[in-house]
Design an enzyme around this catalytic site. Structure first.
Site, PDB file in Angstrom:
ATOM      1  N   PRO A 174      -4.086   5.678   7.682  1.00  0.00           N
ATOM      2  CA  PRO A 174      -2.678   5.957   7.951  1.00  0.00           C
ATOM      3  C   PRO A 174      -2.093   7.092   7.116  1.00  0.00           C
ATOM      4  O   PRO A 174      -2.406   7.218   5.927  1.00  0.00           O
ATOM      5  CB  PRO A 174      -1.992   4.631   7.619  1.00  0.00           C
ATOM      6  CG  PRO A 174      -2.912   3.925   6.720  1.00  0.00           C
ATOM      7  CD  PRO A 174      -4.293   4.326   7.150  1.00  0.00           C
ATOM      8  N   ASN A 175      -1.244   7.877   7.761  1.00  0.00           N
ATOM      9  CA  ASN A 175      -0.475   8.954   7.137  1.00  0.00           C
ATOM     10  C   ASN A 175      -1.302  10.199   6.828  1.00  0.00           C
ATOM     11  O   ASN A 175      -0.730  11.196   6.389  1.00  0.00           O
ATOM     12  CB  ASN A 175       0.225   8.473   5.852  1.00  0.00           C
ATOM     13  CG  ASN A 175       1.271   7.399   6.120  1.00  0.00           C
ATOM     14  OD1 ASN A 175       2.192   7.657   6.876  1.00  0.00           O
ATOM     15  ND2 ASN A 175       1.105   6.223   5.553  1.00  0.00           N
ATOM     16  N   ARG A 210       2.657  16.655   3.027  1.00  0.00           N
ATOM     17  CA  ARG A 210       3.130  15.556   2.190  1.00  0.00           C
ATOM     18  C   ARG A 210       2.512  15.607   0.789  1.00  0.00           C
ATOM     19  O   ARG A 210       1.311  15.826   0.662  1.00  0.00           O
ATOM     20  CB  ARG A 210       2.711  14.271   2.894  1.00  0.00           C
ATOM     21  CG  ARG A 210       2.457  13.061   2.070  1.00  0.00           C
ATOM     22  CD  ARG A 210       1.533  12.115   2.836  1.00  0.00           C
ATOM     23  NE  ARG A 210       1.394  10.846   2.156  1.00  0.00           N
ATOM     24  CZ  ARG A 210       0.322  10.072   2.214  1.00  0.00           C
ATOM     25  NH1 ARG A 210      -0.707  10.419   2.946  1.00  0.00           N
ATOM     26  NH2 ARG A 210       0.267   8.961   1.539  1.00  0.00           N
ATOM     27  N   TYR A 231      -2.374  15.379  -2.812  1.00  0.00           N
ATOM     28  CA  TYR A 231      -3.369  15.432  -1.742  1.00  0.00           C
ATOM     29  C   TYR A 231      -3.848  16.843  -1.386  1.00  0.00           C
ATOM     30  O   TYR A 231      -4.729  17.002  -0.549  1.00  0.00           O
ATOM     31  CB  TYR A 231      -2.817  14.746  -0.489  1.00  0.00           C
ATOM     32  CG  TYR A 231      -2.488  13.295  -0.713  1.00  0.00           C
ATOM     33  CD1 TYR A 231      -3.504  12.348  -0.838  1.00  0.00           C
ATOM     34  CD2 TYR A 231      -1.178  12.868  -0.840  1.00  0.00           C
ATOM     35  CE1 TYR A 231      -3.215  11.021  -1.059  1.00  0.00           C
ATOM     36  CE2 TYR A 231      -0.876  11.535  -1.067  1.00  0.00           C
ATOM     37  CZ  TYR A 231      -1.893  10.615  -1.172  1.00  0.00           C
ATOM     38  OH  TYR A 231      -1.606   9.289  -1.400  1.00  0.00           O
ATOM     39  N   ASN A 267     -11.840   6.835   5.122  1.00  0.00           N
ATOM     40  CA  ASN A 267     -10.812   6.911   4.098  1.00  0.00           C
ATOM     41  C   ASN A 267      -9.709   5.980   4.566  1.00  0.00           C
ATOM     42  O   ASN A 267      -8.870   6.360   5.365  1.00  0.00           O
ATOM     43  CB  ASN A 267     -10.268   8.345   3.989  1.00  0.00           C
ATOM     44  CG  ASN A 267      -9.136   8.430   2.983  1.00  0.00           C
ATOM     45  OD1 ASN A 267      -8.599   7.409   2.554  1.00  0.00           O
ATOM     46  ND2 ASN A 267      -8.759   9.653   2.615  1.00  0.00           N
ATOM     47  N   ALA A 307      -3.804   3.849   2.776  1.00  0.00           N
ATOM     48  CA  ALA A 307      -3.010   2.707   2.304  1.00  0.00           C
ATOM     49  C   ALA A 307      -3.671   1.361   2.583  1.00  0.00           C
ATOM     50  O   ALA A 307      -3.491   0.406   1.828  1.00  0.00           O
ATOM     51  CB  ALA A 307      -1.624   2.744   2.931  1.00  0.00           C
ATOM     52  N   HIS A 317      -6.018  -0.992   0.055  1.00  0.00           N
ATOM     53  CA  HIS A 317      -5.585  -1.921  -0.989  1.00  0.00           C
ATOM     54  C   HIS A 317      -5.169  -3.281  -0.465  1.00  0.00           C
ATOM     55  O   HIS A 317      -4.886  -4.178  -1.239  1.00  0.00           O
ATOM     56  CB  HIS A 317      -4.436  -1.271  -1.767  1.00  0.00           C
ATOM     57  CG  HIS A 317      -4.718   0.154  -2.078  1.00  0.00           C
ATOM     58  ND1 HIS A 317      -5.735   0.521  -2.929  1.00  0.00           N
ATOM     59  CD2 HIS A 317      -4.209   1.319  -1.600  1.00  0.00           C
ATOM     60  CE1 HIS A 317      -5.810   1.849  -2.965  1.00  0.00           C
ATOM     61  NE2 HIS A 317      -4.905   2.354  -2.175  1.00  0.00           N
ATOM     62  N   GLU A 366     -16.989   4.735   1.697  1.00  0.00           N
ATOM     63  CA  GLU A 366     -15.536   4.872   1.524  1.00  0.00           C
ATOM     64  C   GLU A 366     -15.236   6.112   0.702  1.00  0.00           C
ATOM     65  O   GLU A 366     -15.861   6.348  -0.331  1.00  0.00           O
ATOM     66  CB  GLU A 366     -14.995   3.618   0.826  1.00  0.00           C
ATOM     67  CG  GLU A 366     -13.496   3.650   0.590  1.00  0.00           C
ATOM     68  CD  GLU A 366     -12.949   2.324   0.081  1.00  0.00           C
ATOM     69  OE1 GLU A 366     -13.428   1.248   0.520  1.00  0.00           O
ATOM     70  OE2 GLU A 366     -12.061   2.358  -0.785  1.00  0.00           O
ATOM     71  N   HIS A 422     -11.998   8.841  -0.878  1.00  0.00           N
ATOM     72  CA  HIS A 422     -10.586   9.096  -1.152  1.00  0.00           C
ATOM     73  C   HIS A 422     -10.425  10.529  -1.613  1.00  0.00           C
ATOM     74  O   HIS A 422     -11.246  11.019  -2.397  1.00  0.00           O
ATOM     75  CB  HIS A 422     -10.047   8.132  -2.208  1.00  0.00           C
ATOM     76  CG  HIS A 422     -10.094   6.718  -1.765  1.00  0.00           C
ATOM     77  ND1 HIS A 422      -9.178   6.188  -0.904  1.00  0.00           N
ATOM     78  CD2 HIS A 422     -10.997   5.727  -2.013  1.00  0.00           C
ATOM     79  CE1 HIS A 422      -9.487   4.921  -0.654  1.00  0.00           C
ATOM     80  NE2 HIS A 422     -10.592   4.623  -1.306  1.00  0.00           N
ATOM     81  N   SER A 438      -7.860  11.653  -3.520  1.00  0.00           N
ATOM     82  CA  SER A 438      -7.450  11.624  -4.932  1.00  0.00           C
ATOM     83  C   SER A 438      -8.266  10.564  -5.675  1.00  0.00           C
ATOM     84  O   SER A 438      -8.923   9.723  -5.070  1.00  0.00           O
ATOM     85  CB  SER A 438      -5.965  11.294  -5.025  1.00  0.00           C
ATOM     86  OG  SER A 438      -5.740   9.971  -4.560  1.00  0.00           O
ATOM     87  N   ARG A 459      -3.933   6.433 -10.394  1.00  0.00           N
ATOM     88  CA  ARG A 459      -2.623   6.390  -9.733  1.00  0.00           C
ATOM     89  C   ARG A 459      -1.877   5.073  -9.993  1.00  0.00           C
ATOM     90  O   ARG A 459      -2.115   4.424 -10.992  1.00  0.00           O
ATOM     91  CB  ARG A 459      -2.825   6.670  -8.237  1.00  0.00           C
ATOM     92  CG  ARG A 459      -3.443   8.084  -8.050  1.00  0.00           C
ATOM     93  CD  ARG A 459      -3.481   8.545  -6.627  1.00  0.00           C
ATOM     94  NE  ARG A 459      -2.137   8.542  -6.068  1.00  0.00           N
ATOM     95  CZ  ARG A 459      -1.879   8.560  -4.766  1.00  0.00           C
ATOM     96  NH1 ARG A 459      -2.890   8.580  -3.910  1.00  0.00           N
ATOM     97  NH2 ARG A 459      -0.641   8.543  -4.309  1.00  0.00           N
ATOM     98  N   ARG A 474      -2.707   0.924  -6.399  1.00  0.00           N
ATOM     99  CA  ARG A 474      -3.713   1.743  -5.717  1.00  0.00           C
ATOM    100  C   ARG A 474      -5.064   1.708  -6.430  1.00  0.00           C
ATOM    101  O   ARG A 474      -6.016   2.362  -6.010  1.00  0.00           O
ATOM    102  CB  ARG A 474      -3.241   3.204  -5.634  1.00  0.00           C
ATOM    103  CG  ARG A 474      -2.271   3.445  -4.513  1.00  0.00           C
ATOM    104  CD  ARG A 474      -2.073   4.921  -4.221  1.00  0.00           C
ATOM    105  NE  ARG A 474      -0.685   5.185  -3.958  1.00  0.00           N
ATOM    106  CZ  ARG A 474      -0.109   5.056  -2.746  1.00  0.00           C
ATOM    107  NH1 ARG A 474      -0.818   4.704  -1.723  1.00  0.00           N
ATOM    108  NH2 ARG A 474       1.182   5.289  -2.590  1.00  0.00           N
TER     109      ARG A 474
END
Lengths: 144, 144, 144, 144, 144, 144, 144, 144, 144, 144, 144, 144
Positions: free
Chosen positions: J9-10, J17, J22, J74, J77, J80, J98, J100, J102, J107, J111
């Site tokens: 998502p996102n 963003r 990112y 990836n 959100a 988690h 998996e 990511h 960042s 963080r 997260r």
């Protein structure tokens, strides 16, 4: 010199239940080894198994008045929850040693903490029936 | 008017065990004071001490059917863990007052919380034997 | 013999606020019962209600120097958070009894633990105005 | 150069209360040492003791507008709970040093964490009255 | 009079690493200030930096037998986890003061609690190199 | 129709303290906007700022008896800890709205939870002075 | 000026479900009030209800590219668990206001904390349909 | 048959440090008893004390390749935190027994849990020097 | 271009210990693959294995002054507890990549959280020896 | 050989963003790099971005039946919180890696923990778009 | 085929106690339905109610040796605390089904977790007396 | 009488995924048994499987308006996290029964707690496909 050995709940099932954790020996077989080693140390071991928390509290509280000089206890499942047994150990006036057949530190999270151990002289765990036999020697040394 | 006074586990050791916390009086001495004060209040106190949680659950559950109108209980170690006694108090149909000899709020962390108190009318703790005697008055007032 | 009775925050609202929990009596009505019972026990009760934590700390800390021999306190909301009142009780040099109108053990999670009770002689809770009256007797007994 | 020294709740009891923890000196004796050492450092120490959290918030918030250049505070019991004092320190615009007579790290669990320290320049604890005197030096150095 | 100053892990990086938190001074510069102030107080400061927890345990444990009368320690990262250093401080037989360059109470959650402080005389934190210099004075006063 | 607006601790510092969080306006400037908007809604706003928790408890408890019909409160730091203010809101008998200048959900962990909000009608936070002005409208609607 | 109003999961059931908590109005009735008030403020409100978390993430992420200038969202059940919606709000580039019909601070423990609120401008909760209407005003003020 | 006995941090201080907890015997005195009893059991005990966690990890990891058949370890302070020693025990390929001089279950909260015990055969604690001697017997029995 | 590869505690046991988790390869075999791949990328890999936390802190802190441009570290057991290594990574001034042979997210609860990862550039875990080889590529890319 | 790359998502917002976290690249730019590198490794990468948890569960569950041999995901959100994605990974019958952008370990607290990683082969995080590219290599190696 | 039905503590009060939760039926009425349905399934149900945890441990442990082939248990209050009953179920060698009259997932926090369920075949809760009757069918199916 | 059976995420994988936990039957095979048993009970079972939380919320919320009289749901992974499904169950106006193929109480810690069960009539878990079939009977009884 009289001592008492207390087996906690479900230990009557030894040799039948979860043998990979608790071993192949039955409670009777362990008890006869305990008796034999006790005698060799000059100790007269009175051995009982109880499933009821209240009966264990009774047994510990009454021990001194029956001439018992020390206690070896495997509180089994009650190890992890019983403040009543903890209080009995605190109030009984004679030394108590806690034993476990398995190494409770390597088992489920809820078996790692012993509530009752707060009041005992010492703990021996992980050696199968030898946990009891080593405890007999430790108790002998304390009582002499 | 019949009432019941229930002493929880290890209280048979009073006067022998940890006197700095629980005082010098034996359970018999406390009981005879309870009986005397109860009589002076017009109450007929039936007093018992139990080491078994199940026996306490029995006693509370059976009380109403034996004509008992109220209960004073010192659940001792079971105070902090027994949902069974809590349920018995909730279901017994008569008022129950919880008492403690010592001020449990100033003791070990695990003695500060009372599981059973959630269902009682009120609590009195920290006044030694007077905790029971004050509870007799409180119960009298509730029952009248 | 002079004693002090301290009512904590919001108790001035008694009889108006949440009557199902705290009862129908106003604070004045409770206070006149306290005074009467105190006199019957040979105690001279000085009674105050404070909304400020600091005023309660003052009152407890100053008590001994004013000839007061014991304190009955209902710390109300401060029961659950005030280390300052706890310290005042610890340092004041005279016996303190904590009371509550309701049985705090059967209320919201954050009302079950008393911070201040760690330093008192004993606690009485759940008996409405009688919590104070029983505390007068308990205090009398301690002071004699 | 004007500075302010703030003593928190119950410190008026010093020398009378729990002497094994807080020492034998009265607050007046400590204050006269603080004044003397402050003068020797060229500081004019305005010293107050407050039992009310709100009064401490007032004193910190008003300090800058009264020409005070720095604050030494022993928040005592409020150390562990007061976000209001924390906010006052954050917003007051002058350096604040937190001191404690005893080593709070070796006391009860609830005394180990300082809420207020999050906003101060530094902390000094465990040296009895010298905690204040060392803080005077530290403050002097910061202000110069 | 001999004393020891112990710098914990990573402090050899001072002046190079995270200067906004730890300042611009190198460890050598801080050490020469410590030595100078120590001499002015009549103290002979033996100063060492260790990255290994075991070396710090050694240094504390051996101090007394080398004629050292007191220790100033900045345990750095080990502050928050080392029971071994805590035990060394408890067992070393001489007074120990804990210092920190930064105010650990205003940093990450895991830096707010000091495990080692439970056994020290007192703590000074947040004053940069002056934390050490104030500690020298505090130690002097304790040793005299 | 009379209403009361209560500003909690440290809000007298507005416009001076942490402007990035709380904005540039002073409390006086905000108050004159509140008064103006209130009047436009037919409300007579009595506005006070208190640093003491006890004073806030007083103000809330006394409101109804002074003819006040509703309360807008920014409990500031006490939001997160004060059961006494929570109880005052529960017991005061008139509607209370909680406001915050900043969005407390995006700040420090200990500012995310509101103890006092459990008893209010609703909450408005994050809109600076407009949080108060929106609350005036909401209160108007409830009171009509 | 275009804005978007997003209703979260189960809000299509309004007026049928748990009326004591959420009120008697249907979602259609609320929506027509929102549209009317929006128009009166010069806002063109695009209103949607979604049961899927992913659809809400889509709607927020796409808003700016569709010329929408601000968002009012009632994330309902996703308020308490959705990091995906939190991230969408953080990344969407336009102001977002969170609203709730009921006062979530007075409901079940798991409804007290808002995950999504960490990224919004502000929150309004507890005023039923007026929570949306007040949010329209707040949004208007931010956008102008 | 060669075995290794490992004493953890600070145990070199035995007989000097906290004698009420750890007893009057020096480490040398304990070691000569261990050697004597080992010989009587046909075991050749190599005994070392280490303050560094890394040295203990080395010693355990290297044991098997040096012909050592079993290990008795008192990890002291590292008991409660060292995953590195836990991993060494898991990977060393020979049986390990954990011992403690004192009954760690009756000490500070942070000493009640053993991280390292998860990988050992069994634990013996609370019997002073006899904890080691009983472990020798237990190890003998396992190795035979 | 010089880089350093650091293997943490117990990794010298690779190929002998818990092969189901860590695989069949010895550390020497892995190291020769690392060297070969490094050379193919134009990197000169200096490889060391340390059982001591302090030695790892030394190695990281000294790296930059020895002309090392980047570090690949498998902190093994110290991953989960070492703030000292975290601080060294933060302060060393060159990029650090954390690797693990196994997927720590699928192992014991206490192995799921990495303390040290807070300061690294990135993490690669679960690919056996390839975790190191992928890290070489990632480091190459960062350094170029 | 067909593989699937799933963006959570996102991630459609990339490049617009929170660029400090990112990076500047858009999702399209990253995807064309992924495709290119995949081809160079002999992999045919099918790439999708989903905002809905359910769509990701669909995609993972259906992969094997579409001839896909491995997945790079990836979960953004959902990392988690999503037990549903964890279960899909467990049940899909092909290897999953998996990634990511960042370093999630540095963080926000919420997260740091990955729910989904419990079922993957390995994790790569913190290298921006290179996290995906390294994962392609790792996946290639696993599939060969 | 013999089976055993075990009712836990306080269930003798059914029909008298908290009828809104547990229903109007007495235990006798439920038992005669259980017997009838059992017979219709070809099962011979031996039914007992126990208030003592120890008695339940006895009953479960002895069942197999009495020819009992399966157990249906409502552990009532012991559900949430009894490791002893959990161990008995684990060790008894026959299938056990746990039932509850009420839906424990919708009750007090401390009633939501079942300790004993970890060892049973399955659980049925919330259907009043039908929980037992459905369990009879489930047990029949398992035993056939 | 129409009822709905809802299978949650990943259940389309049944018979292929983790057969030791979920069994050998495919979802189609289970569904045809459900249909058959439903018909025999006079119920018309509409059965669906959804991977999306939002689709499940839709299905539950729409059920009543489609003439459905009751729901049997296996929320699978969403059981442990979905407040949205919980709210749908609370608001749908018809009885809902929760089922699980496996005994969730004996699985991972995060699978032991059901969020959704707070709003259902009852739960049946651990009996494989029979969990559904027993639920059909239970639902029948409730609906009649």
């Amino acid at each position: 010199m009289k001592i008492k050995v207390i087996h906690g709940p479900n230990l009557q099932l030894l040799g039948r239940r979860e043998k990979d954790i608790y071993g192949e020996l039955s409670l009777d077989e362990i008890n006869s080894e305990i008796s034999k080693v006790a005698r060799s140390l000059g100790l007269d071991a009175n051995i009982d198994q109880y499933n009821s928390e209240g009966d264990i509290v009774d047994a510990i509280g009454n021990a001194a008045s029956k001439g018992i000089k020390g206690i070896i206890i495997n509180p089994a499942a009650y190890t992890h929850t019983s403040i009543a047994i903890l209080d009995a150990i605190r109030g009984c006036g004679i030394p108590v040693i806690e034993v476990h057949l398995s190494n409770i530190a390597s088992r489920e999270e809820y078996r790692k903490h012993s509530v009752t151990a707060e009041a005992v002289v010492g703990q021996i765990s992980g050696f199968g029936k030898s946990s009891y036999l080593l405890a007999l020697q430790a108790l002998k040394e304390i009582l002499v």
